[in-house]
Scaffold this active site. Structure first.
Site, mmCIF file in Angstrom:
data_model
loop_
_atom_site.group_PDB
_atom_site.id
_atom_site.type_symbol
_atom_site.label_atom_id
_atom_site.label_comp_id
_atom_site.label_asym_id
_atom_site.label_seq_id
_atom_site.Cartn_x
_atom_site.Cartn_y
_atom_site.Cartn_z
ATOM 1 N N HIS A 44 -11.949 9.162 17.498
ATOM 2 C CA HIS A 44 -12.118 7.613 17.117
ATOM 3 C C HIS A 44 -12.289 6.792 18.460
ATOM 4 O O HIS A 44 -11.364 6.867 19.355
ATOM 5 C CB HIS A 44 -10.763 7.034 16.313
ATOM 6 C CG HIS A 44 -11.146 5.400 15.910
ATOM 7 N ND1 HIS A 44 -10.235 4.493 16.206
ATOM 8 C CD2 HIS A 44 -12.084 4.884 15.444
ATOM 9 C CE1 HIS A 44 -10.859 3.599 16.123
ATOM 10 N NE2 HIS A 44 -11.777 3.367 15.256
ATOM 11 N N GLU B 202 -11.394 -1.533 3.257
ATOM 12 C CA GLU B 202 -10.246 -2.308 4.223
ATOM 13 C C GLU B 202 -9.951 -3.625 3.872
ATOM 14 O O GLU B 202 -8.853 -3.899 3.694
ATOM 15 C CB GLU B 202 -10.719 -1.962 5.510
ATOM 16 C CG GLU B 202 -11.757 -2.641 6.040
ATOM 17 C CD GLU B 202 -12.475 -2.539 7.331
ATOM 18 O OE1 GLU B 202 -12.043 -1.165 7.906
ATOM 19 O OE2 GLU B 202 -13.099 -3.257 8.179
ATOM 20 N N GLU C 52 -20.807 1.594 8.990
ATOM 21 C CA GLU C 52 -20.151 0.541 7.862
ATOM 22 C C GLU C 52 -21.207 -0.562 7.968
ATOM 23 O O GLU C 52 -22.190 -0.407 7.201
ATOM 24 C CB GLU C 52 -18.888 0.042 8.911
ATOM 25 C CG GLU C 52 -18.154 -0.880 7.628
ATOM 26 C CD GLU C 52 -16.719 -1.448 8.561
ATOM 27 O OE1 GLU C 52 -15.834 -1.536 8.056
ATOM 28 O OE2 GLU C 52 -16.943 -1.810 9.916
ATOM 29 N N GLU D 201 -12.654 3.241 19.595
ATOM 30 C CA GLU D 201 -12.708 1.615 19.209
ATOM 31 C C GLU D 201 -12.909 1.306 20.645
ATOM 32 O O GLU D 201 -12.077 1.429 21.606
ATOM 33 C CB GLU D 201 -11.337 1.103 18.523
ATOM 34 C CG GLU D 201 -11.164 -0.167 18.222
ATOM 35 C CD GLU D 201 -12.418 -0.959 17.739
ATOM 36 O OE1 GLU D 201 -13.090 -1.590 18.349
ATOM 37 O OE2 GLU D 201 -12.850 -0.358 16.354
ATOM 38 N N HIS E 294 -18.804 2.059 13.080
ATOM 39 C CA HIS E 294 -18.349 0.885 12.550
ATOM 40 C C HIS E 294 -18.649 -0.399 13.113
ATOM 41 O O HIS E 294 -18.701 -0.342 14.586
ATOM 42 C CB HIS E 294 -16.786 0.907 12.105
ATOM 43 C CG HIS E 294 -16.644 1.750 10.870
ATOM 44 N ND1 HIS E 294 -15.707 1.396 9.670
ATOM 45 C CD2 HIS E 294 -16.901 2.913 10.355
ATOM 46 C CE1 HIS E 294 -15.754 2.286 8.819
ATOM 47 N NE2 HIS E 294 -16.527 3.310 9.296
#
Length: 666
Positions: A380, A474, A468, A382, A449
């Site tokens: 991941h 979420e 996304e 981010e 995302h």
């Protein structure tokens, strides 16, 4: 991607020079089945196009052209100096997808315009007309009087020829980009700039306006320019420029999908066809599949992204997730919050380190353990919108993935203005493309995302698996949530662009947190979403403890993510949709049917099944008394012998659904 060419780009004429007497006559091109006609015409030197279907107007005369910065616009004083019609017909095979084989059949018309006076610059427009819609794009060729330039406005219009309603989300809002609930309004009442895909409906006509092959350009939004005319508005740079370009250049394709029924929009592959074929070569390393991981716990506040006593991404928690994935036939495990940088307001700073795990996350041991269980890892990244920080570390970050045998990556851009720019502007289009190409070099599949909108580039870069770009599960954890109608709208709007990582599979519908948050579906609908909302990477999003001992988990174990065929059996946008898909690797079919806030009964013909074959239908349906608001958990699981001649009566509870596996028995 394998292509079977039936007719190789037959060119009717290499180039037709247009005589003076014909320059004001409309140029025409028809779809292969002759139902759709596109015309290009000049009115006093100003270029327009229009679209007809079955001799009825769909798009009335609509402008073409550009406004440029500090130099004259490319919008008028044109003459046609050449045109070239051609045809093309091939069938190509997706390495993965919602359908295996796609026919790419169109007639095209390329028109070269030139200014009659002044700089005498050229502008080329290419139309491709399919049986299910059209695409067109501009090309500014290399020429002495137009080299480096800035586009301030693309003048493209879509003049809707009849009264229609639009399903839309705002292009600019207080929500994260694209993560909005949809609105429905008459075209004449639209008052904001809107994202595409923009879907339009009337009694007997359905349209979707979007774009294909968005590369080094700004994303197209639309606004109501009056008289049912939707005007292109490119997402700007922070300084107001739209696109910084040099000739020669090609724009993305402007697309209009045209259908009699809403379901036909879902099974239109026009946007994929307008993208270039696979340029990665061997893509046998790209594998669709299902995953679980450390994600939902952070949203419902049982875990944290940052280090500390409740840190989610620990070695022990990852091993638990890996064991669950191995036991229940999933392919990979996601870990969010594994790397340093999550402390404080990371959406402002974004100072993540993409090669330094937290001390309680032993990446070497986790990689070894996952490999021993034949489970892949999903890294991941981010960014918090700190693009400079990410790009400085990009090569090292992917080398780190390679070192630990990681071939799947989820990226994130949680910031309303990453690097001071917008997610859909040219700056970020360039960045997303750079990451996609870098990932391909390291044989890494992507799940993005807070992405740029999907415009079909997965055909060219099959490692661009899913994204996304919508209001997903979420939001059920910390907001008013997603009303039951939301997922009956997404397949006809956002999902027309491409796969959506919606993250279904929540079994603990009425989870207990600090507030009154909950999931706004029944349990049966959570299962049906695996079929209705397509993604080659599908998440079993709930915590492992909420699955154990639950018979409904078998459907998640069984349902594939790679399909040979897709059929939309029944649909009404915003109300209900039933989709059947055939597994690419077996004779099994799967069906998902979902409804909005209203309960309903739908009769489903099984005529999509193979003739002469018998099947067992494994049915997961809303149980007695199921209701999205008062009683979301009742679930009945039953089996029934069926054939192609069978008709099933599905009873969908309020906010509910049905999921079915059809297993061939002879």
């Amino acid at each position: 991607m394998k292509a079977f060419r039936v007719l190789l780009a037959i060119t009717f004429c290499v180039s037709t020079l247009v005589s003076g007497k014909d320059r004001n006559r409309p140029l025409e091109v028809y779809s292969p089945n002759h139902t759709i006609k596109v015309q290009l015409l000049l009115q006093q030197g100003v270029p327009f196009y229009n679209v007809q279907r079955n001799d009825q107007p769909v798009i009335a005369n609509s402008r073409l052209g550009f406004s440029l910065k500090d130099i004259p616009a490319l919008e008028k004083d044109f003459k046609v100096i050449a045109s070239k019609p051609s045809s093309f017909d091939e069938t190509w095979t997706q390495p993965w997808g919602e359908v295996k084989n796609i026919r790419n059949q169109y007639n095209s018309l390329t028109v070269v315009l030139q200014e009659q006076s002044g700089l005498k610059r050229k502008l080329q427009v290419e139309f491709r007309v399919y049986n299910d819609g059209i695409g067109f794009r501009y090309e500014i060729p290399q020429q002495p009087n137009l080299k480096d330039f800035v586009i301030m406005d693309e003048l493209t219009e879509f003049a809707i020829a009849r009264d229609m309603d639009a399903w839309w989300i705002p292009a600019y809002s207080d929500d994260m980009d694209s993560e909005c609930l949809f609105h429905k309004n008459n075209v004449t009442a639209l008052s904001q700039k809107m994202h595409t895909p923009l879907t339009l409906e009337s009694n007997d006509l359905y349209l979707s306006i979007h774009e294909a092959a968005l590369i080094d350009y700004a994303s197209m939004t639309l606004f109501n320019n009056g008289n049912k005319t939707l005007k292109c508005d490119l997402v700007p740079w922070a300084n107001g420029d739209r696109v910084v370009a040099s000739a020669p250049m090609k724009t993305p394709w402007r697309t209009i999908q045209i259908a009699d029924k809403p379901g036909d929009l879902i099974t239109s592959y026009l946007i994929l066809n307008l993208n270039e074929p696979n340029k990665l070569g061997d893509v046998s390393w790209i594998k669709p599949g299902k995953y679980n991981g450390i994600w939902w716990g952070m949203h419902i506040k049982t875990h944290t992204w940052e280090g500390g006593p409740n840190h989610g991404a620990t070695t022990a928690n990852m091993k638990e997730q890996i064991d669950f994935a191995s036991k229940h036939h999933l392919s990979s495990v996601l870990a969010e919050g594994w790397n340093e940088g999550w402390e404080g307001d990371w959406t402002v700073s974004g100072n993540f380190n993409f090669t330094k795990p937290y001390p309680d996350y032993d990446i070497a041991e986790i990689s070894r353990y996952a490999k021993s269980k034949n489970i892949g890892l999903i890294a991941h990244h981010e960014t918090g919108g700190n693009i400079a920080n990410y790009e400085r570390q990009l090569e090292d970050a992917f080398k780190f993935c390679a070192q630990y045998d990681i071939h799947r990556l989820k990226t994130g851009y949680v910031n309303r203005r990453p690097a001071g720019e917008r997610h859909q502007g040219q700056f970020m289009v360039r960045h997303y493309h750079k990451v996609m190409e870098t990932a391909a070099r390291y044989k890494v599949m992507l799940d993005v995302h807070e992405p740029i909108k999907d415009t079909g580039l997965r055909r060219t870069y099959p490692n661009m698996m899913t994204r996304e770009g919508a209001r997903g599960t979420e939001y059920e954890a910390w907001s008013d949530g997603n009303p039951p109608a939301h997922t009956t709208i997404l397949p006809f709007t956002r999902c027309l662009g491409g796969p959506l990582d919606y993250t279904p599979g929540i079994f603990d519908i009425q989870f207990k947190t600090e507030g009154t948050f909950r999931v706004h579906t029944t349990l049966a609908k959570q299962l049906a979403l695996y079929v209705v909302i397509y993604s080659p990477l599908q998440m079993a999003a709930d915590l492992p403890k909420n699955y154990e001992g639950k018979p409904a988990l078998k459907f998640i174990e069984d349902v594939p993510t790679d399909w040979e065929e897709t059929r939309v059996l029944q649909a009404e946008i915003g109300k209900y949709v039933t989709i059947a898909r055939k597994d690419r690797n077996s004779a099994d079919w799967f069906l998902g049917s979902i409804t909005n806030e209203d309960e309903r009964v739908v009769d489903i013909s099984l005529d999509f099944l193979s003739p002469g074959k018998k099947y067992i239908a494994e049915i997961y349906q809303d149980g007695v008394g199921a209701d999205v608001t008062t009683n979301p958990l009742p679930l009945d699981i039953l089996t029934q012998d069926v054939t192609k001649a069978s008709v099933l009566k599905l009873k969908l509870a309020k906010g509910g659904g049905t999921a079915i596996r059809f297993h061939e028995t002879n």
